[in-house]
Structure formats: structure tokens, C-alpha cells
Design a protein around this motif. Structure first.
Motif, PDB file in Angstrom:
ATOM      1  N   GLY A   1      37.860  12.969  37.171  1.00  0.00           N
ATOM      2  CA  GLY A   1      38.118  13.268  35.768  1.00  0.00           C
ATOM      3  C   GLY A   1      38.280  14.760  35.511  1.00  0.00           C
ATOM      4  N   ALA A   2      39.253  15.095  34.655  1.00  0.00           N
ATOM      5  CA  ALA A   2      39.460  16.495  34.308  1.00  0.00           C
ATOM      6  C   ALA A   2      38.235  17.068  33.588  1.00  0.00           C
ATOM      7  N   ASP A   3      37.540  16.233  32.814  1.00  0.00           N
ATOM      8  CA  ASP A   3      36.342  16.703  32.116  1.00  0.00           C
ATOM      9  C   ASP A   3      35.281  17.182  33.109  1.00  0.00           C
TER      10      ASP A   3
ATOM     11  N   GLN B   1      35.883  18.176  36.160  1.00  0.00           N
ATOM     12  CA  GLN B   1      36.398  19.376  36.813  1.00  0.00           C
ATOM     13  C   GLN B   1      36.143  20.616  35.952  1.00  0.00           C
ATOM     14  N   ALA B   2      36.208  20.435  34.634  1.00  0.00           N
ATOM     15  CA  ALA B   2      35.945  21.563  33.741  1.00  0.00           C
ATOM     16  C   ALA B   2      34.490  22.008  33.868  1.00  0.00           C
ATOM     17  N   GLU B   3      33.575  21.042  34.025  1.00  0.00           N
ATOM     18  CA  GLU B   3      32.169  21.403  34.229  1.00  0.00           C
ATOM     19  C   GLU B   3      32.016  22.251  35.487  1.00  0.00           C
TER      20      GLU B   3
ATOM     21  N   GLY C   1      34.354  24.030  36.769  1.00  0.00           N
ATOM     22  CA  GLY C   1      34.985  25.310  36.436  1.00  0.00           C
ATOM     23  C   GLY C   1      34.026  26.235  35.724  1.00  0.00           C
ATOM     24  N   ILE C   2      33.223  25.682  34.824  1.00  0.00           N
ATOM     25  CA  ILE C   2      32.250  26.501  34.092  1.00  0.00           C
ATOM     26  C   ILE C   2      31.244  27.114  35.058  1.00  0.00           C
ATOM     27  N   THR C   3      30.750  26.298  35.984  1.00  0.00           N
ATOM     28  CA  THR C   3      29.748  26.832  36.917  1.00  0.00           C
ATOM     29  C   THR C   3      30.367  27.865  37.864  1.00  0.00           C
ATOM     30  N   GLU C   4      31.679  27.789  38.077  1.00  0.00           N
ATOM     31  CA  GLU C   4      32.337  28.811  38.894  1.00  0.00           C
ATOM     32  C   GLU C   4      32.416  30.136  38.143  1.00  0.00           C
ATOM     33  N   VAL C   5      32.792  30.048  36.847  1.00  0.00           N
ATOM     34  CA  VAL C   5      32.957  31.274  36.055  1.00  0.00           C
ATOM     35  C   VAL C   5      31.592  31.871  35.709  1.00  0.00           C
TER      36      VAL C   5
ATOM     37  N   TYR D   1      24.901  29.805  34.203  1.00  0.00           N
ATOM     38  CA  TYR D   1      24.782  28.996  32.989  1.00  0.00           C
ATOM     39  C   TYR D   1      24.060  27.680  33.252  1.00  0.00           C
ATOM     40  N   GLU D   2      23.080  27.410  32.406  1.00  0.00           N
ATOM     41  CA  GLU D   2      22.351  26.148  32.477  1.00  0.00           C
ATOM     42  C   GLU D   2      22.620  25.365  31.199  1.00  0.00           C
ATOM     43  N   PRO D   3      23.096  24.120  31.314  1.00  0.00           N
ATOM     44  CA  PRO D   3      23.240  23.309  30.092  1.00  0.00           C
ATOM     45  C   PRO D   3      21.895  23.230  29.377  1.00  0.00           C
TER      46      PRO D   3
END
Lengths: 115, 233
Positions: free
Chosen positions: A36-38, A40-42, A44-48, A52-54
């Protein structure tokens, strides 16, 4: 078959082709093809922002993938059921309307009635 | 386009909620007014909500090798205008956040803004601009662009919250846009075609309602299939 139905079938065929093409051509990549792209975005966030912790988690989480896909199926089924009901109502309404008009006013029946 | 629960920093989550809330409240009032003034439109309102429900539940593979889902907001946008679509879309997102752990309560505002507000308004703008070229063309473009723009907005939302340490917000837009927007292009086309199909069936079966909603106009009747009593002046 009327022109109206032919165009509708063509639309359905195009949608099926667009949806099926990536699967048939085997375009899936990575460990989990067609993830899922959703999700993959998560990633992506951890890469950038690795730090960051939810800060909030879902109140209810489907306990397994099976339960989750079941709930998604339920959502689609509810929507499709209501949509089918609505089309049934408008179509029946139009037919009854047409029959009433045929009695009141002798118009030729619609050529697409059989479509 | 669902930003997962907790994946927006609190300030961003709060800000998007504040931005989205007035649209949803205004939309709820518009919906109550619509149902009161035209009770017969409830059926099509249900159809529009159901269409979003179905489409946003379907995860569809794309040429990029990942899968994503359409939004289904184009139909409601065309039939009932964007304010009412804001409510219908938010209801769907709330269902998914609560029962499917898809999206979330903290990100509901951001997700509602992209799927239920920005997408429908952009789609509606395109619909108005292209309506004179024919209903099918306008509906196709509206649904396709409502879908695609939703994912572009999501990319921007994520980029604002998580700018790339080196290339900044622009770099992040490219990154998240690469994940979302490219994947979405074929799905948006498919959604556009599907929405045209539904509108065609409605034009055929329910022309009076569409006239009342302003989707069909009197002068369309010569070119669109209508029931016999509709085609006479």
C-alpha cells in the motif's frame, strides 16, 4: 445491443484493463509486491525524520490481516449494496412511470427498454 | 492518502483539523437543507455516499508496483456540490479510522481536507470549466482530478510536516509525491471512467432528479437520453 449499453460495456472493460494490467504485467516490486502507498508513506516519514515517534495510536486495531480485510470487504459490500438498491429504485421507478405514460399518452416505447 | 494515526505532529494535526472543521460544519448544514427542501434527493445522496464507501475500500494495484485506492468523491461533488461531499467523505474517513485503523482520529482533519474538501473543490472547479464540452467529459475530468489532487494535497501535507533535512519541503514533496501521485494516475483515470458510467446510468434512469439538482439542463435533453415525457418541452 443499443449504443448506450455498448459504451457502458466499453467503460467497464477499460476500468478492468487499467486495474488488471499491472498484475498481468507483473509490475510488483520489492519484498511485498503491490504494497500500500499509505504504508510506503509511513516508511518515507521514518526515512526523512528517523527520530519521529507516532504520538497516538488507533483506539481499535484489527487483530489480524484477515480481520482487517474482512472489515474492508464489509465496507465495500455496504457501499455496493446501497448503490445497487438506489439503482434498483430509480430503474423501477422509471419503468412504472413509463408504463403509466403509455396508458395516459400513447408514446412509442423507448427503444432502449430491452437494453 | 490516509495519513496514519499519530503520523502528523500535534501542531499540524490540530491545524488541519481547524482548517477542515468549518467546511464540514457548513457542509452538514447544506446537507440538512438539501434533504429538507428536496426529500426525493435522499436516494441519490445515499448513492453518492455509497459510491465513496465502495471506492475508498478498494486497494487497487498500479503501474508503480504499489497499490492505492480511489476516493470516489467525484460523483457526490458533481451531484451535490463540494460542501455536501465534505460531509460524506468525512463520514467515510471516520468509519475507516475507527474500525479499520486506516487513517486516524488525530489525522482526520488532514485526511478530510485532502479527500473530502480539496479534491472535491478542485474537481468541481474543473467540472464547471468543462461542463460546456459535454456532461461525460466534465464528469470524467472532475472525478479524475478530484482523485489525483487529493493525493497531491496529501503529499504536500506530509512534506510540510516532514521537510527533508537537506532539500527541505520541496525535496519532501517530490519524495511523497513519488509515492502517492504517480501511483494514483492510472487509478484516477479508472475512477473517472467509472464515475462517467454511474452518471450515464443516472441520466438514463433518473433524469428528473438530475434536472432538479442542476446536473442536467433543459437544453441537454436533446442530446442526452431522457424519458419520453422529459424530451418534450
Amino acid at each position: 445491443m443499443s449504443r448506450f449499453s455498448r459504451i457502458n460495456l466499453l467503460l467497464v472493460a477499460l476500468v478492468v484493463i487499467i486495474v488488471a494490467a499491472p498484475l498481468v504485467l507483473g509490475l510488483g516490486r520489492g519484498e511485498e509486491p503491490f504494497s500500500g502507498a499509505d504504508a510506503q508513506a509511513e516508511t518515507g516519514i521514518t526515512e526523512v525524520a528517523p527520530a519521529y515517534e507516532p504520538w497516538f495510536s488507533s483506539l481499535f486495531e484489527p487483530p489480524s490481516g484477515e480481520v482487517e480485510s474482512g472489515l474492508f470487504a464489509l465496507q465495500a459490500a455496504l457501499g455496493a449494496g446501497v448503490l445497487g438498491y438506489c439503482f434498483g429504485v430509480v430503474r423501477t421507478r422509471r419503468r412504472l412511470q413509463g408504463e403509466r405514460d403509455d396508458v395516459e399518452d400513447p408514446t412509442p416505447p423507448e427503444s432502449d427498454r430491452a437494453a | 492518502m490516509h495519513i496514519a494515526e499519530g503520523y502528523l505532529p500535534p501542531v499540524h494535526a490540530a491545524a488541519w483539523t481547524v482548517v477542515a472543521a468549518p467546511f464540514v460544519v457548513h457542509g452538514a448544514r447544506a446537507m440538512v437543507r438539501q434533504v429538507r427542501e428536496d426529500p426525493d434527493s435522499k436516494l441519490l445522496l445515499g448513492a453518492a455516499g455509497a459510491f465513496t464507501f465502495v471506492l475508498s475500500a478498494l486497494k487497487i494495484p498500479s503501474v508503480t508496483g504499489s497499490s492505492s485506492h480511489p476516493t470516489g468523491t467525484g460523483l457526490g461533488t458533481v451531484l451535490f456540490r463540494p460542501p455536501i461531499m465534505a460531509v460524506l467523505g468525512t463520514i467515510v474517513l471516520l468509519f475507516q479510522a475507527l474500525l479499520l485503523a486506516h487513517g486516524g482520529l488525530t489525522t482526520l482533519g488532514a485526511n478530510a481536507f485532502s479527500m473530502a474538501i480539496a479534491g472535491p473543490w478542485i474537481g468541481y472547479g474543473v467540472y464547471r470549466l468543462t461542463r460546456r464540452f459535454g456532461l461525460s467529459i466534465a464528469v470524467f475530468l472532475a472525478a479524475m482530478l478530484a482523485d489525483l489532487s487529493t493525493y497531491c494535497v496529501t503529499s504536500v501535507q506530509l512534506a510540510l510536516a516532514f521537510p527533508d533535512p537537506v532539500s527541505g519541503v520541496v525535496g519532501s514533496i517530490a519524495k511523497f509525491g513519488g509515492i502517492f501521485a504517480i501511483t494514483q494516475i492510472p487509478l484516477a483515470v479508472a475512477e473517472g471512467l467509472l464515475t462517467v458510467l454511474v452518471v450515464r446510468l443516472l441520466v438514463r434512469n433518473s433524469p428528473k432528479e438530475l434536472l432538479r439538482l442542476g446536473v442536467l439542463r433543459r437544453r441537454d435533453e436533446t442530446t442526452t437520453p431522457a424519458t419520453p415525457q422529459e424530451s418534450r418541452p
